[in-house]
Design an enzyme around this catalytic site. Structure first.
Site, mmCIF file in Angstrom:
data_model
loop_
_atom_site.group_PDB
_atom_site.id
_atom_site.type_symbol
_atom_site.label_atom_id
_atom_site.label_comp_id
_atom_site.label_asym_id
_atom_site.label_seq_id
_atom_site.Cartn_x
_atom_site.Cartn_y
_atom_site.Cartn_z
ATOM 1 N N HIS A 124 -27.375 20.404 -9.064
ATOM 2 C CA HIS A 124 -28.782 20.016 -8.684
ATOM 3 C C HIS A 124 -29.444 20.677 -8.785
ATOM 4 O O HIS A 124 -30.012 21.025 -7.753
ATOM 5 C CB HIS A 124 -28.136 19.715 -7.283
ATOM 6 C CG HIS A 124 -26.939 18.715 -7.193
ATOM 7 N ND1 HIS A 124 -25.459 18.812 -6.448
ATOM 8 C CD2 HIS A 124 -26.640 16.868 -7.980
ATOM 9 C CE1 HIS A 124 -24.770 18.517 -6.714
ATOM 10 N NE2 HIS A 124 -25.674 16.783 -7.196
ATOM 11 N N HIS A 138 -31.567 14.652 -11.838
ATOM 12 C CA HIS A 138 -30.790 14.868 -10.111
ATOM 13 C C HIS A 138 -29.846 15.969 -9.987
ATOM 14 O O HIS A 138 -29.671 16.479 -9.131
ATOM 15 C CB HIS A 138 -29.862 13.474 -9.989
ATOM 16 C CG HIS A 138 -28.731 13.769 -8.762
ATOM 17 N ND1 HIS A 138 -30.024 13.695 -7.516
ATOM 18 C CD2 HIS A 138 -28.114 13.994 -8.473
ATOM 19 C CE1 HIS A 138 -28.737 14.028 -6.604
ATOM 20 N NE2 HIS A 138 -27.401 13.820 -6.895
ATOM 21 N N ARG A 182 -9.148 9.138 31.857
ATOM 22 C CA ARG A 182 -10.089 9.187 31.533
ATOM 23 C C ARG A 182 -10.912 9.941 32.959
ATOM 24 O O ARG A 182 -12.025 9.901 33.045
ATOM 25 C CB ARG A 182 -10.758 7.546 31.085
ATOM 26 C CG ARG A 182 -10.240 5.971 32.026
ATOM 27 C CD ARG A 182 -11.040 5.005 31.861
ATOM 28 N NE ARG A 182 -10.239 4.228 32.208
ATOM 29 C CZ ARG A 182 -10.682 3.105 32.280
ATOM 30 N NH1 ARG A 182 -12.385 2.633 32.072
ATOM 31 N NH2 ARG A 182 -10.881 1.571 33.311
ATOM 32 N N GLU A 204 -22.362 6.099 17.663
ATOM 33 C CA GLU A 204 -20.968 6.809 17.367
ATOM 34 C C GLU A 204 -21.326 7.801 16.387
ATOM 35 O O GLU A 204 -21.054 9.430 17.262
ATOM 36 C CB GLU A 204 -19.982 6.137 17.437
ATOM 37 C CG GLU A 204 -19.263 5.050 18.648
ATOM 38 C CD GLU A 204 -19.576 4.093 18.017
ATOM 39 O OE1 GLU A 204 -19.337 2.986 19.062
ATOM 40 O OE2 GLU A 204 -19.934 3.338 17.098
ATOM 41 N N HIS A 211 -9.393 -3.060 18.812
ATOM 42 C CA HIS A 211 -9.435 -1.645 20.107
ATOM 43 C C HIS A 211 -8.719 -0.649 20.187
ATOM 44 O O HIS A 211 -8.666 0.163 20.876
ATOM 45 C CB HIS A 211 -10.491 -2.288 21.404
ATOM 46 C CG HIS A 211 -11.816 -2.523 21.153
ATOM 47 N ND1 HIS A 211 -11.983 -3.324 20.305
ATOM 48 C CD2 HIS A 211 -12.774 -2.631 21.856
ATOM 49 C CE1 HIS A 211 -13.028 -3.900 20.500
ATOM 50 N NE2 HIS A 211 -13.886 -3.219 21.624
#
Length: 673
Positions: free
Chosen positions: A35, A265, A360, A414, A476
């Protein structure tokens, strides 16, 4: 654009920038791929940055207090390689530049941090660099607060393109940086208005400057080819109390026939057009020829920071021996000597008390004893702190009022969280961990993959790891996510069965130097299965015999996490019927794979039937079920074959047939009894 006018206005600057452009054209032509346009367009910005502002010493590229330069638009890698070569980096030589994109070269198609010390991070997937940079800037703030500005006081500079800013992760990163007022973060936006498909307006109409302002950034707009404007903008950005974005209006492939087009590009390899562009730049016609005076000027830039680096060495030497040792320890990524004893004490307590807790919660128990003795840990969560159990007492909240805080509230970001944690790990001096639900590894996945590729020990705390989360249902409930994580090279996936294995997993994850870890942790409470204390970290072997067969061994039950207790219950049923059954806990397949053949055969010998139990899909289990020694075992899998459902956890296990009775029946069926 009048190239001659640019040359005449600032001839010394122009000649240095032209060297970047010429090397880019020659390297891309030699590789016949790459590039060209972005390095050519941003050469002026890079030249001013390196010559007048970037704090670095080319002879010492790992100096801890150097400014960090991140090329988020990683496809323009020749910009970085040209800068490293020109400034005298010992690893990026002219031969390396000539070997651009070739086998074994340090000059890969996109920058790879592990190939050369002068490459701060691996970029190419657009948006990752700017997201990493937030972590770099957070790490700098945390370490400055801890060790003082005498030892840690530097900027993080980023070049990002239109593509980086279109990627969703960029907004997560920009918003987080703005909220945290990361004033040492400066982003140059290469505003060339071109993408592969054509003009940016084909797909986007975002006012990027307003977007950054809305997120709390200091914003400037300049001519990206005017060195005076570039210099002034950087100076202004250094003085603001907010992160700064400098919109640099540039021409992609400046001075080439493909200027301001989508063709600019990519790889500009046409010989006649290349020669014409180099002539316009005033560069020698020969490939990879840089005039001696220009190279000398660049090498002088590479040594400009030597005095500042030496002054830093003096300040470091004046620090107490204990402070020096601690600084060196955290930047070396070494754990404190107390960690092993601390984990052993916790394991002993758990084996004695035998609590029934979710892993947990067990993770939180481990962090409660780890964080006080590892001040380099920086925790966080993507808006699930109470669910992920990632916050321990006395960490303190990291924000603009408390840079000594060690807990980051990432918000529902996240991907941005995972990328920022990678940036922290790459910066050095901190050990980042952060949590979300296991199912949302889907959102964090690009950064998790790059952590593995970059060889950084980021810890991804992923709770609610199966149908055991219950009523929230299949949206979930992860079923394929363990397989996805395990399929990723250079990743340790820990799925501990109880609080003892969880503590061991944390010890291993925090001791890793070049491998990220995924902690797959339960929502539901689990019994303690390691009731006899062992000082040895059994999880370090990846798999081990938890319960031996009584009488002749006819079956081996293999399980991870919440299903280990199911395997133990199935063993009791089978033993009651005279079927000798061994139970093997497999908290980390990757570590088990690293054991020698003899060790693996000792734990999983050929002969007995094998049944694996896991509340996920079967993918990956076949290696352990069928055997590795050319003697296939009779085997079965007890687990998920599709998505979950919304119901209480216990009912889901019954409905999907992940029970001790199902495991017992599978063994008996294989044995024909």
């Amino acid at each position: 654009m009048d190239i001659q006018a640019l040359r005449d206005a600032h001839p010394e600057h122009w000649n240095k920038a032209a060297a970047i452009r010429a090397l880019t054209l020659d390297a891309v032509a030699a590789a016949n791929s790459g590039h060209s346009g972005m390095p050519i367009g941003m050469a002026d910005v890079a030249t001013v940055l390196y010559e007048k502002h970037l704090k670095f010493d080319a002879a010492h590229p790992t100096w801890p207090d150097r400014d960090r330069f991140i090329l988020s638009a990683g496809h323009g890698s020749m910009l970085l390689y040209a800068l490293l070569y020109l400034t005298g980096d010992a690893q990026i030589t002219l031969d390396e530049v000539k070997s651009f994109r070739q086998w074994g070269a340090r000059t890969a198609g996109h920058p790879e941090n592990f190939l050369a010390d002068g490459i701060e991070t691996t970029t190419g997937p657009l948006g990752q660099g700017i997201a990493n940079s937030v972590g770099f800037a957070i790490a700098e703030e945390v370490l400055r607060a801890r060790f003082s500005s005498k030892l840690m006081d530097h900027f993080t500079y980023v070049i990002a393109g239109d593509g980086c800013l279109m990627e969703g992760v960029s907004q997560e990163a920009i918003a987080l940086a703005g909220r945290q007022k990361l004033r040492k973060l400066i982003v140059f936006w290469d505003d060339n208005n071109i993408t592969i498909d054509g003009n940016v307006t084909l797909s986007d109409r975002t006012d990027q400057m307003q977007r950054f302002r809305a997120s709390g950034w200091h914003v400037q707009q300049i001519d990206g080819h005017d060195p005076v404007e570039i210099d002034a903008a950087i100076t202004a950005a250094q003085q603001t109390n907010r992160p700064s974005m400098i919109a640099c209006k540039t021409h992609i492939a400046l001075g080439h026939a493909a200027q301001d087009t989508s063709k600019g590009h990519g790889a500009l390899t046409d010989p006649e057009q290349l020669a014409a562009a180099k002539a316009a730049y005033g560069c020698p016609a020969g490939a990879f020829e840089i005039p001696a005076d220009v190279k000398a000027a660049w090498e002088a830039i590479g040594t400009r920071g030597a005095a500042e680096r030496q002054a830093w060495d003096t300040r470091f030497a004046a620090a107490s021996e204990g402070r020096q040792r601690e600084f060196n320890r955290v930047f070396a990524g070494e754990t404190p000597k107390r960690l092993s004893a601390t984990i052993k004490a916790l394991k002993k307590q758990v084996s004695e008390d035998q609590p029934k807790v979710a892993t947990r919660k067990a993770s939180e128990m481990a962090l409660e004893v780890i964080n006080p003795i590892m001040p380099e840990t920086v925790g966080g969560s993507a808006d699930l702190t109470g669910s992920n159990n990632t916050l321990t007492k006395d960490l303190g909240t990291f924000d603009e009022t408390n840079r000594k805080g060690r807990y980051v509230y990432y918000g529902i970001r996240e991907h941005g969280m995972a990328s920022a944690m990678n940036g922290m790990a790459l910066h050095g001096g901190v050990r980042p961990y952060g949590g979300t639900f296991m199912c949302f590894t889907d959102y964090a996945r690009p950064a998790m993959r790059l952590a593995a590729l970059m060889k950084v020990p980021t810890v991804f705390v992923m709770t609610h790891d199966s149908i055991g989360l219950g009523e929230d249902g299949p949206t979930h409930q992860p079923v394929e996510h363990l397989a996805i994580s395990r399929a990723t090279p250079n990743t340790m996936v820990f799925r501990p069965a109880d609080a003892v294995e969880t503590a061991e997993a944390w010890e291993l994850a925090l001791s890793a130097q070049s491998t990220p870890s995924v902690m797959a942790l339960t929502r539901q409470g689990l019994p303690t299965v390691r009731t006899e204390h062992k000082t040895k970290n059994l999880s370090a072997q990846g798999a081990y015999v938890l319960a031996e067969a009584e009488g002749k061994r006819q079956a081996i039950l293999m399980a991870t996490g919440s299903e280990v207790s199911i395997a133990l219950a199935a063993r009791e049923l089978l033993q009651a019927e005279g079927i000798g059954t061994r139970v093997v806990s497999m908290p980390c397949w990757e570590l088990f794979e690293q054991q020698d053949d003899a060790t693996r055969r000792k734990i999983l010998p050929p002969g007995p039937v094998r049944v694996a139990i896991e509340a996920g899909v079967q993918m990956g289990w076949d290696r352990w079920l069928t055997g590795e020694n050319g003697r296939p075992n009779k085997a079965a899998f007890v687990g998920m074959t599709g998505f979950g459902a919304s119901a209480p956890a216990g009912e889901l296990y019954e409905k999907f047939g992940i029970t001790a009775t199902a495991a017992k029946d599978a063994v008996k069926s294989l044995l024909g009894v």
